[in-house]
Motif scaffolding. Structure first.
Motif, PDB file in Angstrom:
ATOM      1  N   VAL A 366       1.036  -1.269  -0.149  1.00  0.00           N
ATOM      2  CA  VAL A 366       0.118  -0.015  -0.033  1.00  0.00           C
ATOM      3  C   VAL A 366       0.953   1.357   0.053  1.00  0.00           C
ATOM      4  CG1 VAL A 366      -1.490   1.345   1.385  1.00  0.00           C
ATOM      5  CG2 VAL A 366      -2.160  -1.056   0.880  1.00  0.00           C
ATOM      6  N   MET A 367       1.787   1.112   0.872  1.00  0.00           N
ATOM      7  CA  MET A 367       2.988   2.368   0.840  1.00  0.00           C
ATOM      8  C   MET A 367       3.439   2.568  -0.503  1.00  0.00           C
ATOM      9  SD  MET A 367       3.777   4.026   3.614  1.00  0.00           S
ATOM     10  CE  MET A 367       5.293   4.563   3.416  1.00  0.00           C
ATOM     11  N   GLY A 368       3.814   1.534  -1.011  1.00  0.00           N
ATOM     12  CA  GLY A 368       4.362   1.637  -2.544  1.00  0.00           C
ATOM     13  C   GLY A 368       3.672   1.998  -3.499  1.00  0.00           C
ATOM     14  N   GLY A 369       2.239   1.317  -3.287  1.00  0.00           N
ATOM     15  CA  GLY A 369       1.265   1.798  -4.395  1.00  0.00           C
ATOM     16  C   GLY A 369       0.980   3.259  -4.401  1.00  0.00           C
ATOM     17  N   LEU A 370       0.520   3.621  -3.134  1.00  0.00           N
ATOM     18  CA  LEU A 370       0.443   5.192  -3.001  1.00  0.00           C
ATOM     19  C   LEU A 370       1.179   5.984  -3.550  1.00  0.00           C
ATOM     20  CD1 LEU A 370      -1.973   5.081   0.217  1.00  0.00           C
ATOM     21  CD2 LEU A 370      -2.551   5.086  -1.895  1.00  0.00           C
TER      22      LEU A 370
END
Ligand SMILES: [Cu+2]
Lengths: 559, 215
Positions: A366-370
């Motif tokens: 989620v961190m990487g995607g956002l």
């Protein structure tokens, strides 16, 4: 259930793929997908630690602002070899070639992949490509970056570009052949009753991954071949001085290399789906949506490549379209995350090691995607392009995502692969070490990039030192998190407690056969009569009464 | 299937499943081939869009007669290959061997003509590199054109050589009676490959040979 194999005696005395024959030849000439998976495991583990060694050197050099360890030229080679080895020789093959190879036939109830000899040749092709790359490293390495941008790579660089590019070209064919094998196997080798919508999502994600492998890899192969030809014969296809177009190279390169990220992360999503549903002991929420989302990601992923080129002179209209399309990929990705959340909700969650990796995957992905969405925004991308913000973003996806998924899957199926359990307390400890080390390494890089530290420089202004020291400290913790599993997994192969066929217990077909599986996977061809992940309606699955205690993990009794 | 056919590999249930897998495998392989050549076609498209005049002028240095002959040869070879597949389906061994031999012969004719063309380009200094020479204003685009000409036809010729080798193996096995009405999958899927390589040429011929013709 009707396999008749679920209640096998939980010892390693039975004939299995590991003890059916001995000797180097029986391994190097095997056509058993399970043995080939282990051959891949050995190869990619070696490459992982080679690529890791370069990462250590990079982080050591960045301890001090003036880059005391190595010269700028050597530093260029370090980050190039780190990227080349990690991407082409570890991340791309990691989950598909090891876990996919081992599990897809077991999960669909087949005796083997459709083309076992082709599968073995894929491994040899992979290693042949690896040898070329090793040769170039030994002869002094490459300094172009893993992206091989022209005309630097085709004209100006004085390093061993051709050998490296040939190595990647060759290895590409092992990827293509693996993808081909998976697609054909999933289509034609399913056991009676194993309908498309009874397939585990691990298989669905590998199908989507295989599509990217067969459609994308040939393009990067021919592109890199043209770079090699251009370099050897002094042609000008990608050289503006000779009438060619360097931006064309970037288009062709990213046409593969953006989807390649999904070759790494889609299988990890497949693993995570299995982990979440098994350790929440609850039927997966939205099976069809999660399956469809894999294809959404694979298809849209082919139409976003130019977001790597917003500052390379693409037209503003093209940039806008590619920006919007890049945002679209977030939808199927978010669908998956929300389905995992909904599966956990009111589930009976246990904190077994694979689950820690699964939850870690969700958080880091989620961190990487956002932050990927930040980069897809045209304005912000100009600010953070080619900074450590990008480096942190893709490490959250590729290391925090793909490697967490890989290690989670390796732990989850280790009892199936080896027949034995690893030491649970130590494994949980190392999963936590890994998570902490990872965030300490890469979170500071977001800040560094936002503050303006460019990537690929061996020195930096002194005000960035604190964050860089934090990152290097984190990397040393992360390194421990990688080394520990290697030791205890090897240890467990001999001394670990016997796992039994279905220790977690989980619903997939692969758990219905003894651990390790017999040479042809199932003693009797299984007939599938149940829906996927249907924990509630599977009386054959018996759970240990209390959730497993830390350090006292008990496999479920099978009878 | 009660007793296993000698051609049945152990991972398959029966010959039908094996045939399905082999055929799908070949189709998937051809998809990757399309992407492989597709990269080259993309480079060609961009380069030609950048230098339309230079490409047209360079194209006039190709021999349309030889190229056209080769196109006809390949179309004929596709016919003989299709007839070979038909012969295998109806189980006629001599007919199968005959058409396979004819396909090989036509494939070799194509390669010989291609070699003659390559030699001619070499004599006229049209091979890119230090010896390349072309009338001044369009020299750079022409070199680009010939780089792509050799890359695309060279890759195609490599596929032809592999194809001839594959059909030669088929011929030996067909002669020995390996293929029957029940089992002739290798002939069928090699046919797919052969037709694919022909179709690539059908696209290469106009894009390389015909773009310089006077309208
Ligand atoms: Cu991208």
């Amino acid at each position: 259930m009707s396999t008749g194999t679920g209640a096998s005696v939980p010892t390693l005395g039975h004939e299995n793929y590991l003890n059916v024959s001995y000797g180097v030849k029986s391994w190097l000439l095997t056509t058993d997908h399970k043995r080939i998976a282990l051959l891949y495991l050995v190869s990619i583990t070696l490459f992982f630690f080679l690529g890791g060694a370069f990462a250590v050197l990079i982080r050591l050099n960045l301890l001090t602002p003036q880059g005391d360890l190595v010269s700028a030229e050597t530093y260029n080679k370090f980050f190039t070899m780190h990227g080349v080895v990690m991407i082409f020789f570890f991340l791309i093959p990691s989950i598909p070639a090891v876990l996919g190879n081992f599990l897809i036939p077991l999960m669909i109830g087949a005796k083997d992949l459709a083309f076992p000899r082709l599968n073995l040749s894929s491994w040899y092709i992979f290693n042949l490509g690896g040898l070329f790359t090793l040769y170039s490293i030994i002869r002094g390495g490459v300094d172009t970056g893993w992206t091989f941008y022209t005309p630097y790579s085709s004209l100006y660089s004085n390093t061993h570009v051709v050998a490296t590019v040939v190595g990647i070209f060759i290895t590409g064919f092992s990827t293509i052949l693996t993808g081909l094998n998976f697609i054909v196997t999933i289509h034609t080798m399913r056991a009676p009753g194993m309908t498309w919508f009874r397939l585990p999502l691990f298989v669905w994600t590998h199908y989507a991954t295989s599509l990217i492998m067969i459609l994308g890899t040939p393009v990067v192969a021919i592109t890199l071949a043209l770079v090699a030809v251009e370099r050897v014969f002094h042609l000008g296809i990608f050289n503006p001085a000779l009438g060619g177009d360097p931006v064309l190279f970037q288009h062709l390169f990213w046409f593969y290399s953006h989807p390649a990220v999904y070759i790494m992360v889609l299988p990890a999503m497949g693993v995570t789906t299995e982990l979440i549903t098994t350790f929440a002991r609850k039927k997966l929420f939205g099976y069809h949506l999660v399956a469809a989302a894999s294809f959404g990601i694979a298809v849209i992923g082919f139409f976003v490549w130019a977001h790597h080129m917003f500052v390379a002179g693409v037209s503003p209209y093209a940039a806008m379209i590619f920006s919007i399309l890049s945002y679209l990929v977030a939808i199927p990705s978010a669908v998956k995350v929300f389905n995992w959340m909904a599966t956990l909700y009111k589930g009976s969650v246990s904190w077994a090691t694979p689950m820690l990796y699964g939850l870690g995957f969700i958080g880091l992905f989620v961190m990487g995607g956002l932050t990927g969405l930040f980069l897809a925004a045209l304005g912000l991308d100009v600010h953070v392009h080619d900074t450590y913000f990008v480096v942190a973003h893709f490490h959250y996806i590729m290391v925090g995502g793909a490697v967490m998924g890989y290690l989670g899957g390796l732990h989850y199926w280790w009892p199936k692969i080896s027949g034995r359990l690893y030491p649970e307390a130590l494994a949980r400890f190392s999963a936590i070490v890994l998570f902490v080390g990872f965030n300490l390494t890469f979170f500071p890089q977001f800040i560094l990039g936002y503050l303006g530290m460019p990537r690929r420089y061996h020195a930096y202004p002194p005000e960035f030192q604190v964050l860089n020291v934090l990152s290097t400290a984190g990397a040393s913790i992360l390194g421990i998190g990688y080394l520990l599993p290697m030791f205890y997994l090897i240890w467990s192969m001999r001394y670990g407690p016997v796992a039994g066929p279905n220790p977690w217990p989980a619903t997939g077909l692969e758990w219905q056969t003894p651990s390790p599986p017999p040479p042809h996977n199932f003693d009797v061809t299984p007939v599938v009569s149940w829906e996927p992940y249907d924990f509630a309606n599977r009386p054959d699955l018996k759970y240990p009464a209390p959730a497993p205690e830390l350090g006292h993990f008990q496999p479920a009794a099978q009878d | 299937m009660s007793q296993a056919h000698s051609a049945l590999a152990e991972q398959f249930r029966d010959l039908e499943q094996q045939r399905e897998a082999s055929s799908l495998g070949m189709w998937v392989f051809l998809v990757t081939e399309i992407m492989f050549f597709g990269g080259l076609f993309m480079v060609y498209t961009v380069a030609r869009a950048m230098h339309p005049a230079g490409f047209a002028q360079a194209s006039r240095h190709l021999d349309v007669t030889l190229g056209g002959t080769n196109t006809a040869v390949l179309i004929c070879s596709s016919l003989t290959m299709a007839l070979a597949v038909y012969a295998s389906q109806v189980g006629r061994r001599r007919m199968l061997a005959g058409f396979l031999a004819l396909t090989i012969a036509l494939g070799c004719v194509f390669l010989v003509i291609k070699a003659i063309e390559y030699a001619d380009k070499f004599h006229h200094h049209l091979v890119p590199g230090s010896a390349f020479s072309f009338a001044a204003p369009e020299a750079r685009p022409a070199e680009l054109f010939f780089s792509l000409y050799f890359a695309m036809t060279g890759l195609h010729a490599l596929h032809m050589i592999i194809g001839v080798g594959v059909v030669a193996v088929l011929l030996v096995k067909a002669w020995r009676g390996r293929y029957t009405i029940e089992y002739h999958t290798p002939v069928e899927i090699s046919g797919l490959y052969w037709h694919f390589v022909d179709i690539i040429w059908i696209f290469l011929f106009p894009l390389l040979y015909l773009i310089g013709l006077k309208r």
